[in-house]
Design an enzyme around this catalytic site. Structure first.
Site, PDB file in Angstrom:
ATOM      1  CB  ILE A 255      -0.652   6.714 -27.698  1.00 38.17           C
ATOM      2  CG1 ILE A 255      -1.827   7.462 -28.338  1.00 38.17           C
ATOM      3  CG2 ILE A 255      -1.065   6.016 -26.417  1.00 38.17           C
ATOM      4  CD1 ILE A 255      -2.903   6.538 -28.904  1.00 38.17           C
TER       5      ILE A 255
ATOM      6  CG  ASP B 169      -6.216   9.636 -24.722  1.00 38.95           C
ATOM      7  OD1 ASP B 169      -6.931  10.445 -25.310  1.00 38.95           O
ATOM      8  OD2 ASP B 169      -6.696   8.653 -24.117  1.00 38.95           O
ATOM      9  CB  THR B 170      -5.980  13.256 -21.330  1.00 36.31           C
ATOM     10  OG1 THR B 170      -4.986  12.571 -20.551  1.00 36.31           O
ATOM     11  CG2 THR B 170      -7.211  12.388 -21.448  1.00 36.31           C
ATOM     12  N   GLY B 171      -2.972  13.816 -22.440  1.00 38.55           N
ATOM     13  CA  GLY B 171      -1.737  14.536 -22.143  1.00 38.55           C
ATOM     14  C   GLY B 171      -1.390  14.555 -20.664  1.00 38.55           C
TER      15      GLY B 171
ATOM     16  CG  ASP C 269      -1.922  -2.267 -22.445  1.00 41.48           C
ATOM     17  OD1 ASP C 269      -1.536  -1.092 -22.626  1.00 41.48           O
ATOM     18  OD2 ASP C 269      -2.507  -2.627 -21.401  1.00 41.48           O
TER      19      ASP C 269
HETATM   20  P1  IMP Z   1      -2.772  10.318 -21.440  1.00 42.79           P
HETATM   21  O1  IMP Z   1      -2.134  10.513 -20.101  1.00 42.79           O
HETATM   22  O2  IMP Z   1      -4.276  10.458 -21.391  1.00 42.79           O
HETATM   23  O3  IMP Z   1      -2.176  11.173 -22.544  1.00 42.79           O
HETATM   24  O4  IMP Z   1      -2.604   8.808 -21.831  1.00 42.79           O
HETATM   25  C1  IMP Z   1      -1.403   8.299 -22.190  1.00 42.79           C
HETATM   26  C2  IMP Z   1      -1.279   6.817 -21.915  1.00 42.79           C
HETATM   27  O5  IMP Z   1      -2.543   6.135 -21.913  1.00 42.79           O
HETATM   28  C3  IMP Z   1      -0.491   6.204 -23.033  1.00 42.79           C
HETATM   29  O6  IMP Z   1       0.897   6.224 -22.752  1.00 42.79           O
HETATM   30  C4  IMP Z   1      -1.056   4.810 -23.102  1.00 42.79           C
HETATM   31  O7  IMP Z   1      -0.381   3.969 -22.191  1.00 42.79           O
HETATM   32  C5  IMP Z   1      -2.483   4.944 -22.677  1.00 42.79           C
HETATM   33  N1  IMP Z   1      -3.397   5.069 -23.843  1.00 42.79           N
HETATM   34  C6  IMP Z   1      -3.997   6.173 -24.309  1.00 42.79           C
HETATM   35  N2  IMP Z   1      -4.750   5.921 -25.381  1.00 42.79           N
HETATM   36  C7  IMP Z   1      -4.626   4.587 -25.617  1.00 42.79           C
HETATM   37  C8  IMP Z   1      -5.174   3.697 -26.629  1.00 42.79           C
HETATM   38  O8  IMP Z   1      -5.933   4.069 -27.545  1.00 42.79           O
HETATM   39  N3  IMP Z   1      -4.801   2.393 -26.518  1.00 42.79           N
HETATM   40  C9  IMP Z   1      -3.964   1.925 -25.548  1.00 42.79           C
HETATM   41  N4  IMP Z   1      -3.429   2.717 -24.599  1.00 42.79           N
HETATM   42  C10 IMP Z   1      -3.765   4.045 -24.637  1.00 42.79           C
END
Ligand code: IMP
Ligand code: MG
Length: 183
Positions: free
Chosen positions: A109, A111-113, A167
């Site tokens: 996924i 999310d923020t990237g 998770d």
């Molecule tokens: P980012 O760095 O904010 O894009 O977050 C990415 C990582 O956060 C993902 O690879 C997930 O491991 C975790 N993550 C983000 N959103 C979720 C969610 O809704 N449920 C579970 N894990 C999440």
């Protein structure tokens, strides 16, 4: 199929049934098969699975890919509980020997990237030929980075989800459907 599950102190309800996940993976795999048809045994694409969350997606995806590829993994962490900490730490570094290679990063996924930005800059430093991002899920209202997300199977609003590899504090990865936090 259970309509509700509980993990630690929280409850979750059914959100994306497995059949819909599988259809979305079929579509992404078809695109990859078209785009990587020129991949050869001498210069196979490198699929990098981001542990732990992407493990179920990567295995379902790989069953559907018909071009030469090598499988690798890395592990970065940024989430604690149900929120991103903004700090990305490397727990298993990217593999060596990526110079001149075409890399497909397989994420659970975005999310923020923050995680993708970190992986992308580490890959560039390793002299790759090109990197494309393939993610099962995208929270498109949250993602605000410039790196193109080439293959997105499913888009979701800004909700916390679990299942199919994802998770909540390490629990909930082992379901074939995806569940959303019941608030
Ligand atoms: P980012 O760095 O904010 O894009 O977050 C990415 C990582 O956060 C993902 O690879 C997930 O491991 C975790 N993550 C983000 N959103 C979720 C969610 O809704 N449920 C579970 N894990 C999440
Ligand atoms: Mg992850």
């Amino acid at each position: 199929m259970d309509h509700k599950i509980s993990l630690h102190d929280k409850s979750f309800r059914l959100y994306i049934p497995n059949a819909e996940i599988e259809r979305a993976i079929d579509a992404v795999a078809e695109k990859l098969n078209r785009d990587y048809a020129s991949s050869t045994d001498d210069n196979p694409a490198i699929l990098i699975c981001t542990l732990n969350g992407a493990v179920m997606f990567a295995s379902e995806l790989m069953k559907r890919l018909n071009f030469p590829l090598e499988f690798k993994a890395c592990k970065l962490a940024s989430y604690h509980g149900t929120h991103s900490t903004g700090v990305v730490t490397t727990e298993l570094a990217l593999p060596d020997g990526l110079e001149g290679r075409r890399v497909i990063v397989v994420e659970d996924i975005v999310d923020t990237g923050n995680t993708i930005v970190e992986i992308h800059s580490q890959l560039l430093a390793k002299g790759i030929k090109d990197a494309r991002i393939c993610t099962l899920l995208l929270k498109k209202d949250v993602y605000d980075k410039d790196i193109p997300l080439d293959y997105v199977a499913l888009e979701i609003p800004n909700r916390f989800i679990v299942g199919f590899g994802l998770d909540y504090d390490q629990l909930g990865r082992n379901t074939k459907d995806i569940y959303v936090l019941d608030e």
